[in-house]
Design an enzyme around this catalytic site. Structure first.
Site, PDB file in Angstrom:
ATOM      1  CB  SER A 260      -0.897   0.000   1.250  1.00  0.00           C
ATOM      2  OG  SER A 260      -1.542   1.246   1.411  1.00  0.00           O
ATOM      3  CB  THR A 624      -6.951  21.118 -14.696  1.00  0.00           C
ATOM      4  OG1 THR A 624      -6.609  19.896 -15.369  1.00  0.00           O
ATOM      5  CG2 THR A 624      -6.116  22.267 -15.230  1.00  0.00           C
TER       6      THR A 624
END
Length: 690
Positions: A260, A624
């Site tokens: 992870s 963005t």
């Protein structure tokens, strides 16, 4: 990092009943680059520089292309390539390896389990996907040139965590003692240059899940590995928009099954206390409340930190890569029926793989995203309540399958479920490609840390057994060509955490793969690849494919407005570090169809010298974000955010939005493009300016 189409999904009661048990179906995102090396000479290519007389230069091509959607099965791609290139690119020498984001569009896989969890098989996903992959190969093929390859390796700490340490500790102590960590920290880099030494591309491998973006995210994202690629390509292609420029950087997955990126580890969100070590659950809230976080303050921050760490290490290794890769290119490939592989484990005993099945702990999810129901990891006994629901919906597993998968309590016996199509693949491909002293092992699933170590060691032993390969570097390219969930060691399988429950071919899955990959490596080492049997061909389904996602309805807009009109305007002035936001009257993004090489948004700066606008960011830019919100009465809007970086120059800017809307005239529907433009705003170091 491309943040395209927002996925807003509802579910019927029946769909929820089925899909709720498939909480953590894995989505994988294709590495949208092609890096090719070949010994084949081509007319007009002159080898003018040879820094090492004994090292024959390779012919290298790099390419990238835009596509929307994770990887499909490889045959569809090969059919398209055969039309253009004949037998040049074949099953044995083409590898599709995913970067494994959980934030990609779906609808690409032909097996029932994946179609149910993704609302079906969607041609809208397949077509741009295949076209994008083929285009990347076209580009790479078109710019093939003589060049050299160098390799470099180094360790990256503080960027990965074993999310199933209890399973890992079940491996033999003497085996674990050979390694410093319970995850692989090595970053491996291949550097590609032309004969003048100028860099044209790179590939790297690092074992970590691309799940920094957690389950609450609803934007398409290439996650931490995509961000690493974005950073390196922006660094090497200065002044270019994402996806442009000649340098191509690929960040590939490896044996990431139990690894992870959420390095703070799992805690109970309601108390802040550590989760239960054995089953990763909380006293109140169960597995859903147990979540792993970090290292950042939120998922965007964590994605940036992990991605930047991987980018920084890869850039460092790329810069100091001087160990040249030399030698021939070889490839070996076989199809394997993974439901019926017999493995000789000693002089007197054999074991076999099983028909696919998923265990109860599969529905528990992981600490990177837990399940919604009361399943927990580490379950070695069934639950009468859920088993009863399973029996009523899809039927019980056979005694043979239960015995084969022991000690896994079977939740779904997918290998015995074939309506309307098989629920899981039975025939998969195994593949090895060697580039000189580097062996790329293409694995059709997610290997845990120790599984990957055993595989690399087995392949290396076979390759070096005949003396033809020296100092071999073996890398695992995970999630390649087809997807078969997880691959744990036999010892890890006994614990039955999520990874073991998701090892679909039973406890001896790894042993079977080791046997098959040893055979491939042995054939390469002995130069007997041509003698390898091809194996059984996989099915390619054309009937009974279903799509549960209805076509978008017609788009409507508020009275006295047009699509593309601004609903919420930007502010007149922003500072570096602020977020500029604007909301438009919008159509459903699905109506835009294939948007490869297009964009839903641009951020533009005004050039005072030429009185023109220059695009500086698109929807593929990390800075963005594109949000689509479906409202009532078939109305919707799109909000575009620009997270203004500290490096943004002061000046005048505007934000544009592009899309399509659907309308009906009589009995016919049609789609029309629209665009919207924000007011001009200024970015300045101060709010006060003349």
């Amino acid at each position: 990092m491309a943040e395209r189409k927002l996925r807003c999904r509802g579910a019927s009661a029946l769909e929820a009943t089925l899909a709720v048990l498939f909480v953590l179906m894995t989505a994988v995102s294709v590495t949208l680059i092609t890096l090719m090396a070949t010994w084949k000479t081509q007319t007009g290519l002159k080898l003018t520089l040879s820094p090492s007389p004994e090292a024959k230069p390779y012919l290298i091509g790099v390419g990238r292309a835009d596509c929307t959607g994770p990887p499909a099965e490889i045959p569809l791609v090969l059919q398209a390539l055969q039309v253009k290139y004949g037998d040049l690119y074949r099953q044995e020498n083409v590898v599709l390896s995913g970067t494994h984001t959980h934030c990609g569009p779906a609808g690409y896989f032909q097996y029932t389990l994946f179609m149910i969890s993704c609302k079906g098989y969607m041609k809208e996903s397949i077509k741009p996907l295949v076209n994008g992959i083929v285009k990347s190969i076209d580009i790479a093929h078109g710019n093939i040139k003589p060049g050299r390859i160098y390799r470099s390796r180094g360790d990256l700490e503080d960027s990965s965590l074993n999310r199933s340490p209890h399973s890992y500790l079940n491996n033999p102590e003497e085996e674990r003692d050979r390694y410093q960590w319970n995850t692989d920290k090595q970053v491996m880099v291949l550097k590609f240059t032309d004969l003048d030494g100028d860099g044209i591309g790179m590939l790297s491998w690092f074992a970590v899940h691309a799940v920094s973006m957690n389950y609450t995210n609803r934007m398409v994202s290439s996650d931490n590995m995509g961000y690493a690629s974005y950073l390196l390509e922006q660094d090497k292609n200065r002044g270019q928009l994402p996806g442009q420029g000649g340098f191509v950087a690929g960040f590939s997955s490896s044996n990431l099954g139990d690894v992870s990126p959420n390095t703070r580890g799992p805690v109970c969100m309601n108390t802040g206390q550590p989760c239960d070590y054995l089953n990763s659950s909380c006293p109140v809230g169960g597995t859903k409340m147990c979540q792993a976080f970090g290292p950042g303050d939120d998922m965007f921050d964590s994605t940036m930190i992990i991605g930047h760490n991987v980018y920084r290490k890869a850039k460092e290794l790329y810069g100091k890569a001087v160990e040249e890769v030399t030698g021939s290119l070889q490839a070996a490939h076989q199809w394997v029926n993974m439901t019926d592989v017999t493995v000789q484990i000693n002089d007197t005993h054999t074991v076999s793989t099983c028909k696919p099945a998923l265990g109860h702990s599969f529905a528990a999810g992981t600490t990177d995203g837990g399940g919604d129901l009361n399943f927990t990891q580490g379950a070695v006994e069934g639950d009468p309540f859920w088993d009863g629901i399973r029996d009523a919906l899809v039927g019980p597993p056979s005694n043979q399958t239960q015995e084969c998968h022991h000690p896994k309590p079977i939740l779904f016996s997918t290998g015995e479920m074939n309506w309307p199509l098989p629920w899981h693949p039975q025939i998969v491909d195994v593949q090895i490609i060697t580039i000189g002293s580097v062996a790329v092992v293409a694995v059709p699933g997610e290997m845990t840390t120790m599984s990957g170590r055993r595989l690399r060691e087995a392949v290396k032993q076979e390759l070096q057994s005949k003396g033809a390969f020296n100092d071999t570097e073996v890398v695992i390219a995970g999630l390649s060509n087809i997807y078969t969930h997880y691959i744990t060691t036999y010892e890890e399988y006994q614990v039955q955490r999520y990874e073991g429950a998701s090892t679909i071919y039973g406890p001896h899955t790894l042993s079977a793969y080791l046997q098959k990959y040893r055979g491939l490596a042995r054939a390469i080492a002995q130069d007997r690849v041509s003698e390898l049997p091809v194996g059984p061909q996989p099915p390619f389904f054309q009937k009974n494919l279903f799509n549960l996602l209805p076509a978008p309805t017609v788009d409507r807009k508020p009275e006295n407005s047009s699509f593309g009109d601004v609903l919420q305007q930007v502010f007149p002035v922003y500072r570096q570090g602020d977020v500029a936001s604007v909301t438009f009257v919008a159509g459903n993004p699905r109506n835009s169809g294939d948007i490869r090489d297009k964009t839903f948004l641009t951020v533009e700066i005004h050039d005072n010298r030429t009185d023109t606008w220059e695009v500086v960011y698109t929807d593929a830019s990390w800075e963005t974000r594109f949000h689509w919100l479906k409202g009532s009465n078939q109305r919707s809007n799109s909000t575009i955010e620009w997270h203004i970086p500290p490096s943004a120059p002061s000046g005048s800017y505007r934000i544009k939005h592009y899309g399509h809307y659907k309308q009906r005239t009589g009995l016919q529907t049609f789609k029309k493009p629209y665009e919207g433009t924000s007011d001009v705003f200024r970015v300045s170091a101060s709010f006060y300016y003349p």
